[in-house]
Design a protein around this motif. Sequence first.
Motif, short mmCIF file in Angstrom:
data_model
loop_
_atom_site.label_atom_id
_atom_site.label_comp_id
_atom_site.label_asym_id
_atom_site.label_seq_id
_atom_site.Cartn_x
_atom_site.Cartn_y
_atom_site.Cartn_z
N PRO A 4 0.84 -1.13 0.08
CA PRO A 4 -0.04 0.02 0.00
C PRO A 4 1.05 1.21 0.07
O PRO A 4 1.86 1.16 0.52
CB PRO A 4 -0.66 -0.08 1.39
N ILE A 5 0.38 2.43 -0.59
CA ILE A 5 1.21 3.60 -0.56
C ILE A 5 1.00 4.32 0.82
O ILE A 5 -0.09 4.48 1.31
CB ILE A 5 0.37 4.55 -1.55
N VAL A 6 2.09 4.71 1.25
CA VAL A 6 1.91 5.29 2.61
C VAL A 6 2.54 6.61 2.44
O VAL A 6 3.75 6.89 1.73
CB VAL A 6 3.04 4.61 3.56
N LEU A 7 1.87 7.55 2.88
CA LEU A 7 2.12 9.07 2.50
C LEU A 7 2.37 9.76 3.93
O LEU A 7 1.62 9.34 4.73
CB LEU A 7 0.87 9.97 1.99
N LEU A 37 -2.96 13.17 -3.91
CA LEU A 37 -2.44 11.93 -4.77
C LEU A 37 -1.86 12.52 -5.79
O LEU A 37 -2.47 13.37 -6.61
CB LEU A 37 -3.69 11.10 -4.90
N SER A 38 -0.98 11.85 -6.29
CA SER A 38 0.01 12.29 -7.62
C SER A 38 -1.06 11.72 -8.82
O SER A 38 -1.96 10.63 -8.47
CB SER A 38 1.27 11.63 -7.77
N LEU A 39 -0.72 11.96 -10.14
CA LEU A 39 -1.64 11.40 -11.26
C LEU A 39 -1.13 9.80 -11.31
O LEU A 39 -2.11 9.09 -11.43
CB LEU A 39 -1.38 12.07 -12.44
N ASP A 40 -0.17 9.58 -10.87
CA ASP A 40 0.30 8.00 -11.04
C ASP A 40 -0.46 7.03 -10.05
O ASP A 40 -1.03 6.17 -10.07
CB ASP A 40 1.79 7.87 -10.79
N MET A 41 -0.79 7.84 -8.80
CA MET A 41 -1.13 7.30 -7.69
C MET A 41 -2.94 7.22 -7.86
O MET A 41 -3.46 6.22 -7.69
CB MET A 41 -1.22 7.99 -6.49
N ARG A 46 -4.98 2.64 -6.13
CA ARG A 46 -4.61 1.76 -4.79
C ARG A 46 -5.04 2.96 -3.56
O ARG A 46 -4.99 4.21 -4.13
CB ARG A 46 -3.29 1.36 -4.59
N LEU A 47 -5.68 2.32 -2.56
CA LEU A 47 -5.86 3.18 -1.53
C LEU A 47 -4.52 3.56 -0.88
O LEU A 47 -3.67 2.74 -0.49
CB LEU A 47 -6.63 2.52 -0.58
N LEU A 69 -12.91 5.08 -4.68
CA LEU A 69 -12.09 4.57 -3.54
C LEU A 69 -12.63 5.51 -2.19
O LEU A 69 -12.39 5.48 -1.03
CB LEU A 69 -10.62 4.80 -3.48
N GLY A 70 -13.89 6.35 -2.38
CA GLY A 70 -14.22 6.90 -1.40
C GLY A 70 -14.86 6.42 -0.04
O GLY A 70 -14.44 6.69 1.03
N GLY A 71 -15.65 5.20 -0.50
CA GLY A 71 -16.16 4.61 0.68
C GLY A 71 -14.97 3.83 1.54
O GLY A 71 -15.05 3.82 2.54
N ALA A 72 -14.04 3.32 0.72
CA ALA A 72 -13.00 2.59 1.30
C ALA A 72 -12.22 3.68 2.32
O ALA A 72 -11.45 3.14 3.42
CB ALA A 72 -12.05 1.80 0.42
#
Length: 311
Positions: A4-7, A37-41, A46-47, A69-72
């Motif tokens: 997962p992407i961690v920011l 979120l970047s365009l690639d993201m 992915r959430l 992905l709004g609900g998730a």
Amino acid sequence: MSAPIVLAGNAEPLPLRFQIGARTIAAVQRQLVRVPLSLDMVLDGRLPTLPPLERSAHGYAITSLPLALGGAMAAAGAGMIAHARQRYTRHYADLTIGFDAYQAALSGNTRSGMKRKAKRVMEVSGGVLDIRRFRTADELNVFHDTARRISLRTYQERLLGGGLPDDPTFLASMYALAAAGAVRAWLLYVAGEPAAYLYCPIENGTVRYDHVGHDPAFNDLSPGGVLMLEAMRDLYAEPGLRWFDFTEGDGQHKRSFATHGAECLDLLLLRASLANRATLAALGAFDLSAAWGKRAVARWGLAGLAKTLRR
């Protein structure tokens, strides 16, 4: 499966604006961790994994989250209040298809309009289309001085506080990007006078539409559109570029020059305090009222007022 992407990010004071178009009626300050979120993201779908919140932080401001992905994302902020602030299309253009294919992907109205406007600019400028290009540190020093003077006259600067920055942090970043060959900038001159600018950093083959503006004295010539098309012509001639990212938010200019779009939303996730509940309830009611007002004005045929509200 990919990790997962961690920011990571620290909380900063961000105003939650009660806003009609560009006009802010009121604002409530909150300490929020920005999660852009970047365009690639966005395209990866992915959430993002949210970083831990500092004790003093009120929550997160997540921008350009894919709509699906709004609900998730709301569920991932377990126990927090979720509020979708705005929905829009994240526009972008495919820089791998070649300039001819890009032009063919634009609407007929856009193509004919840009041809007509470029011809008009050339007529006023003695038959030349004066586009100046900047990428080295020395060149960008010249660009910034001129573009900043244009920026001071733009509505982005006067109404939104979003003109071309001139603080030391931005300048240091600009020169660092120039040293790495990771920035492109353009100026359009009309009859010898600087009329419009465009500043675009590049990351992993994605060119980002960061700062743009034009002198309102040249409004009738549409200098921003003329400059945009010539900048795209330059970028299509460069190897290794993948996307042109028109970044967050919608707009006619972005729609006109994009080849693709992804449906996104900006989501607030706030701690479930009484103050935060009251703030989000007020924001939700205000946004609904503003949206109703725009629809009512448009329905009653007050086109000029409707245009003002949309700005």
